[in-house]
Design a protein around this motif. Structure first.
Motif, PDB file in Angstrom:
ATOM      1  N   LEU A 346      91.039 -38.075  38.135  1.00 33.58           N
ATOM      2  CA  LEU A 346      89.641 -38.512  38.088  1.00 33.58           C
ATOM      3  C   LEU A 346      89.502 -39.947  38.583  1.00 33.58           C
ATOM      4  CD1 LEU A 346      86.750 -37.790  37.314  1.00 33.58           C
ATOM      5  CD2 LEU A 346      87.217 -38.658  35.014  1.00 33.58           C
ATOM      6  N   MET A 347      90.473 -40.789  38.254  1.00 33.85           N
ATOM      7  CA  MET A 347      90.417 -42.181  38.698  1.00 33.85           C
ATOM      8  C   MET A 347      90.606 -42.311  40.206  1.00 33.85           C
ATOM      9  SD  MET A 347      92.316 -44.504  35.796  1.00 33.85           S
ATOM     10  CE  MET A 347      91.479 -44.902  34.265  1.00 33.85           C
ATOM     11  N   LEU A 348      91.201 -41.306  40.837  1.00 35.09           N
ATOM     12  CA  LEU A 348      91.329 -41.340  42.293  1.00 35.09           C
ATOM     13  C   LEU A 348      89.991 -41.102  42.985  1.00 35.09           C
ATOM     14  CD1 LEU A 348      94.646 -39.353  42.850  1.00 35.09           C
ATOM     15  CD2 LEU A 348      94.307 -41.814  43.100  1.00 35.09           C
ATOM     16  N   PHE A 349      89.059 -40.455  42.289  1.00 40.58           N
ATOM     17  CA  PHE A 349      87.777 -40.096  42.888  1.00 40.58           C
ATOM     18  C   PHE A 349      86.591 -40.857  42.303  1.00 40.58           C
ATOM     19  CE2 PHE A 349      90.491 -36.436  43.633  1.00 40.58           C
ATOM     20  CZ  PHE A 349      90.251 -36.173  44.969  1.00 40.58           C
ATOM     21  N   ASP A 350      86.812 -41.597  41.224  1.00 40.38           N
ATOM     22  CA  ASP A 350      85.687 -42.270  40.585  1.00 40.38           C
ATOM     23  C   ASP A 350      86.180 -43.526  39.869  1.00 40.38           C
ATOM     24  OD1 ASP A 350      83.103 -42.713  39.902  1.00 40.38           O
ATOM     25  OD2 ASP A 350      82.924 -41.064  38.478  1.00 40.38           O
ATOM     26  N   SER A 351      85.251 -44.467  39.690  1.00 42.13           N
ATOM     27  CA  SER A 351      85.545 -45.676  38.909  1.00 42.13           C
ATOM     28  C   SER A 351      85.271 -45.352  37.447  1.00 42.13           C
ATOM     29  CB  SER A 351      84.692 -46.847  39.403  1.00 42.13           C
ATOM     30  OG  SER A 351      84.974 -47.155  40.743  1.00 42.13           O
ATOM     31  N   VAL A 352      86.250 -44.790  36.804  1.00 44.59           N
ATOM     32  CA  VAL A 352      86.101 -44.203  35.470  1.00 44.59           C
ATOM     33  C   VAL A 352      85.684 -45.228  34.428  1.00 44.59           C
ATOM     34  CG1 VAL A 352      87.328 -42.984  33.635  1.00 44.59           C
ATOM     35  CG2 VAL A 352      87.755 -42.393  36.025  1.00 44.59           C
ATOM     36  N   LEU A 353      86.200 -46.446  34.542  1.00 44.67           N
ATOM     37  CA  LEU A 353      85.969 -47.447  33.505  1.00 44.67           C
ATOM     38  C   LEU A 353      84.676 -48.224  33.709  1.00 44.67           C
ATOM     39  CD1 LEU A 353      89.612 -48.776  33.072  1.00 44.67           C
ATOM     40  CD2 LEU A 353      88.457 -46.864  31.938  1.00 44.67           C
ATOM     41  N   ILE A 354      83.768 -47.636  34.467  1.00 43.43           N
ATOM     42  CA  ILE A 354      82.438 -48.214  34.625  1.00 43.43           C
ATOM     43  C   ILE A 354      81.413 -47.441  33.799  1.00 43.43           C
ATOM     44  CG2 ILE A 354      80.541 -48.474  36.292  1.00 43.43           C
ATOM     45  CD1 ILE A 354      82.477 -49.415  38.327  1.00 43.43           C
ATOM     46  N   LEU A 355      81.661 -46.132  33.596  1.00 44.49           N
ATOM     47  CA  LEU A 355      80.753 -45.279  32.842  1.00 44.49           C
ATOM     48  C   LEU A 355      81.245 -45.106  31.406  1.00 44.49           C
ATOM     49  CD1 LEU A 355      80.077 -42.510  35.510  1.00 44.49           C
ATOM     50  CD2 LEU A 355      78.655 -44.478  34.934  1.00 44.49           C
ATOM     51  N   GLN A 356      80.297 -44.978  30.476  1.00 42.13           N
ATOM     52  CA  GLN A 356      80.634 -44.900  29.057  1.00 42.13           C
ATOM     53  C   GLN A 356      81.511 -43.696  28.739  1.00 42.13           C
ATOM     54  OE1 GLN A 356      77.559 -45.817  26.087  1.00 42.13           O
ATOM     55  NE2 GLN A 356      78.060 -43.900  25.058  1.00 42.13           N
ATOM     56  N   HIS A 357      81.184 -42.547  29.311  1.00 38.02           N
ATOM     57  CA  HIS A 357      81.989 -41.361  29.038  1.00 38.02           C
ATOM     58  C   HIS A 357      83.430 -41.551  29.500  1.00 38.02           C
ATOM     59  CE1 HIS A 357      78.094 -38.913  28.851  1.00 38.02           C
ATOM     60  NE2 HIS A 357      78.667 -38.790  27.675  1.00 38.02           N
ATOM     61  N   GLY A 358      83.617 -42.226  30.614  1.00 39.74           N
ATOM     62  CA  GLY A 358      84.962 -42.478  31.110  1.00 39.74           C
ATOM     63  C   GLY A 358      85.719 -43.463  30.253  1.00 39.74           C
ATOM     64  N   VAL A 359      85.049 -44.528  29.839  1.00 44.35           N
ATOM     65  CA  VAL A 359      85.682 -45.553  28.998  1.00 44.35           C
ATOM     66  C   VAL A 359      86.096 -44.961  27.654  1.00 44.35           C
ATOM     67  CG1 VAL A 359      85.336 -47.738  27.789  1.00 44.35           C
ATOM     68  CG2 VAL A 359      84.465 -47.458  30.103  1.00 44.35           C
ATOM     69  N   TYR A 360      85.188 -44.211  27.028  1.00 43.88           N
ATOM     70  CA  TYR A 360      85.499 -43.609  25.729  1.00 43.88           C
ATOM     71  C   TYR A 360      86.688 -42.648  25.840  1.00 43.88           C
ATOM     72  CZ  TYR A 360      81.405 -45.303  23.130  1.00 43.88           C
ATOM     73  OH  TYR A 360      80.495 -46.088  22.464  1.00 43.88           O
ATOM     74  N   PHE A 361      86.677 -41.811  26.866  1.00 43.74           N
ATOM     75  CA  PHE A 361      87.741 -40.816  27.024  1.00 43.74           C
ATOM     76  C   PHE A 361      89.095 -41.503  27.204  1.00 43.74           C
ATOM     77  CE2 PHE A 361      90.316 -37.829  29.496  1.00 43.74           C
ATOM     78  CZ  PHE A 361      90.189 -36.679  28.733  1.00 43.74           C
ATOM     79  N   PHE A 362      89.140 -42.482  28.104  1.00 45.72           N
ATOM     80  CA  PHE A 362      90.399 -43.179  28.369  1.00 45.72           C
ATOM     81  C   PHE A 362      90.862 -43.970  27.154  1.00 45.72           C
ATOM     82  CE2 PHE A 362      92.354 -47.244  29.651  1.00 45.72           C
ATOM     83  CZ  PHE A 362      93.547 -46.766  30.171  1.00 45.72           C
ATOM     84  N   ALA A 363      89.962 -44.782  26.587  1.00 46.45           N
ATOM     85  CA  ALA A 363      90.342 -45.671  25.490  1.00 46.45           C
ATOM     86  C   ALA A 363      90.764 -44.887  24.250  1.00 46.45           C
ATOM     87  CB  ALA A 363      89.175 -46.601  25.152  1.00 46.45           C
ATOM     88  N   PHE A 364      90.023 -43.855  23.907  1.00 45.50           N
ATOM     89  CA  PHE A 364      90.275 -43.082  22.690  1.00 45.50           C
ATOM     90  C   PHE A 364      91.610 -42.352  22.759  1.00 45.50           C
ATOM     91  CE2 PHE A 364      89.305 -39.266  19.957  1.00 45.50           C
ATOM     92  CZ  PHE A 364      89.259 -39.952  18.752  1.00 45.50           C
ATOM     93  N   PHE A 365      91.814 -41.582  23.821  1.00 46.76           N
ATOM     94  CA  PHE A 365      93.007 -40.749  23.869  1.00 46.76           C
ATOM     95  C   PHE A 365      94.250 -41.525  24.293  1.00 46.76           C
ATOM     96  CE2 PHE A 365      89.764 -37.346  24.167  1.00 46.76           C
ATOM     97  CZ  PHE A 365      90.153 -36.647  23.043  1.00 46.76           C
ATOM     98  N   ALA A 366      94.099 -42.529  25.143  1.00 49.31           N
ATOM     99  CA  ALA A 366      95.262 -43.342  25.490  1.00 49.31           C
ATOM    100  C   ALA A 366      95.786 -44.063  24.253  1.00 49.31           C
ATOM    101  CB  ALA A 366      94.900 -44.351  26.583  1.00 49.31           C
ATOM    102  N   SER A 367      94.870 -44.587  23.436  1.00 46.67           N
ATOM    103  CA  SER A 367      95.277 -45.282  22.209  1.00 46.67           C
ATOM    104  C   SER A 367      95.954 -44.333  21.230  1.00 46.67           C
ATOM    105  CB  SER A 367      94.057 -45.925  21.540  1.00 46.67           C
ATOM    106  OG  SER A 367      93.453 -46.873  22.382  1.00 46.67           O
ATOM    107  N   ILE A 368      95.368 -43.155  21.051  1.00 51.86           N
ATOM    108  CA  ILE A 368      95.934 -42.183  20.112  1.00 51.86           C
ATOM    109  C   ILE A 368      97.319 -41.723  20.563  1.00 51.86           C
ATOM    110  CG2 ILE A 368      95.694 -39.815  19.241  1.00 51.86           C
ATOM    111  CD1 ILE A 368      92.707 -40.256  19.136  1.00 51.86           C
ATOM    112  N   LEU A 369      97.443 -41.383  21.838  1.00 47.61           N
ATOM    113  CA  LEU A 369      98.707 -40.840  22.330  1.00 47.61           C
ATOM    114  C   LEU A 369      99.808 -41.892  22.373  1.00 47.61           C
ATOM    115  CD1 LEU A 369      97.319 -38.537  25.160  1.00 47.61           C
ATOM    116  CD2 LEU A 369      98.202 -37.848  22.924  1.00 47.61           C
ATOM    117  N   LEU A 370      99.441 -43.147  22.556  1.00 48.26           N
ATOM    118  CA  LEU A 370     100.436 -44.212  22.482  1.00 48.26           C
ATOM    119  C   LEU A 370     100.848 -44.488  21.036  1.00 48.26           C
ATOM    120  CD1 LEU A 370      99.150 -46.826  25.102  1.00 48.26           C
ATOM    121  CD2 LEU A 370     101.274 -45.513  25.219  1.00 48.26           C
ATOM    122  N   LYS A 371      99.942 -44.211  20.107  1.00 46.29           N
ATOM    123  CA  LYS A 371     100.195 -44.540  18.707  1.00 46.29           C
ATOM    124  C   LYS A 371     100.885 -43.425  17.930  1.00 46.29           C
ATOM    125  CE  LYS A 371      99.826 -47.351  15.190  1.00 46.29           C
ATOM    126  NZ  LYS A 371     100.472 -48.681  15.186  1.00 46.29           N
TER     127      LYS A 371
END
Length: 380
Positions: A346-371
């Motif tokens: 998705l990041m190859l085709f869109d600036s994901v961290l500009i839209l709220q849905h993209g920021v929430y998805f990345f931040a939430f699951f990246a944090s959980i999976l790292l933790k």
């Protein structure tokens, strides 16, 4: 956390995810303060610092930005990255049992979102049949959801489903196959290309786990041959007859202009506040008027980060993915692989961290999976 995951697909119409996130952060601070003298609390996973570092680099780029107000808006938009990473950093490692609860709530939220959109579309069919006949943004409009992100949310929810459940009987395998076909139909209905591509790679991972490698290779070769000889027809099916040639051409123009800006600001970028302004100037110089009129961003998160924060920012973002990949390799976590495929493509085709849905998805699951601690027992 589970409640946040449940409501994530409804974040733009309910507007309560931000307060929930703040509450999670405050509770994490309180738990850390309560357990500050506990010896166990000192045994923490510090990989989440990579996300904090990325956020800090973005914020520091405002020091050399001319458009401070724009920089502040973008910083507030990606604030969930800092809040989630810090919250999970302060608490103890998440057990696999807790992870399952959070993921199940998220998957249920996605299912409710799909049902809600179909219900709205059916009840308003006489006044506006486009939601049923055309799909695309007409279908996702009640949630103010872009089809690409709705598709990604749905795909990952299904990845969660197949990761958490055992399909040890023929009936279960047939059922999962039927749902997989329905998912493909739904993604075509949404008419967004990125989820279709992600669906293909997710399918390869899922199939490679279940069948022999030779079958996987044959499946891949057949898919490539079909795509090669029917590329235009497949794009036409996804686009419902719209001409995608110009759209693809525009996307390459955006990328080429972004690369030119990057060459002029290689190390530290132009600053988070000036990224769009500098990109608009480059559109003007190259004669790409539509890019100016629509204020197109880079439509690629890696190029967007490179423009805003330079090589330093890009490396810090890629480092997050590297840590996730290392964890996936170490614990053989298919779920992390699924997440990486979803976000990276998705990041190859869109600036994901500009839209709220993209920021929430990345931040939430990246944090959980790292933790999450994949070593913990189910009973913990």
């Amino acid at each position: 956390m589970a409640f946040f995951g449940l409501l994530m697909p409804f974040s733009l119409i309910l507007n309560i995810n931000a307060p929930i996130l703040v509450l999670i952060f405050l509770l994490s601070c309180a738990l850390y303060y309560k357990n500050r003298n506990n010896q166990i609390s000192k045994n923490r996973n510090y990989s989440l610092l990579s996300m904090v570092l990325f956020f800090v680099i973005v914020v520091l780029s405002m020091l050399y930005s001319e458009e401070i107000n724009t920089g502040l808006k973008v910083t507030l938009r990606i604030l969930p990255i800092f809040l989630f990473a810090t919250s999970f950093l302060l608490i103890e490692e998440i057990s696999k049992k807790s992870l399952k609860i959070i993921l199940k709530f998220y998957a249920i939220g996605c299912l409710i979102a799909i049902i809600y959109c179909f219900a709205v579309a059916l009840f308003s069919y006489n006044e506006n049949p486009l939601a049923i006949t055309e799909g695309f943004t007409y279908f996702t409009a009640p949630l103010e959801f872009h089809p690409s992100y709705f598709g990604i949310y749905t795909i990952f929810a299904f990845c969660i489903y197949i990761s958490l459940l055992d399909f040890d009987t023929l009936k279960k395998k047939i059922f999962i196959g039927l749902v997989w076909i329905l998912l493909l139909s739904f993604l075509v209905f949404l008419r967004s290309r990125a989820p279709i591509i992600i669906y293909f790679f997710i399918s390869l991972i899922a199939v490679s786990i279940r069948i022999r490698r030779i079958v996987l290779i044959i499946t891949l070769l057949v898919f490539i041959i079909v795509m090669f000889f029917n590329y235009h027809e497949i794009l036409t099916l996804i686009s419902n007859g719209r001409d995608l040639g110009m759209t693809i051409d525009e996307r390459f123009k955006i990328w080429m202009n972004s690369i030119f800006v990057i060459k002029e600001n290689l190390l530290a970028g132009v600053g988070i506040g000036d990224a769009q302004m500098v990109l608009d100037k480059q559109y003007f110089l190259s004669g790409f008027e539509k890019g100016i009129d629509h204020k197109y961003n880079s439509h690629n998160q890696f190029l967007q980060t490179f423009i805003s924060n330079g090589l330093i920012g890009l490396i810090s973002l890629l480092f997050v993915f590297l840590l996730l990949f290392q964890k996936a390799m170490r614990f053989k976590s298919v779920l992390i692989y699924y997440f990486l495929v979803c976000v990276l493509i998705l990041m190859l085709f869109d600036s994901v961290l500009i839209l709220q849905h993209g920021v929430y998805f990345f931040a939430f699951f990246a944090s959980i999976l790292l933790k999450v601690n994949f070593k913990t027992n189910e009973a913990q």
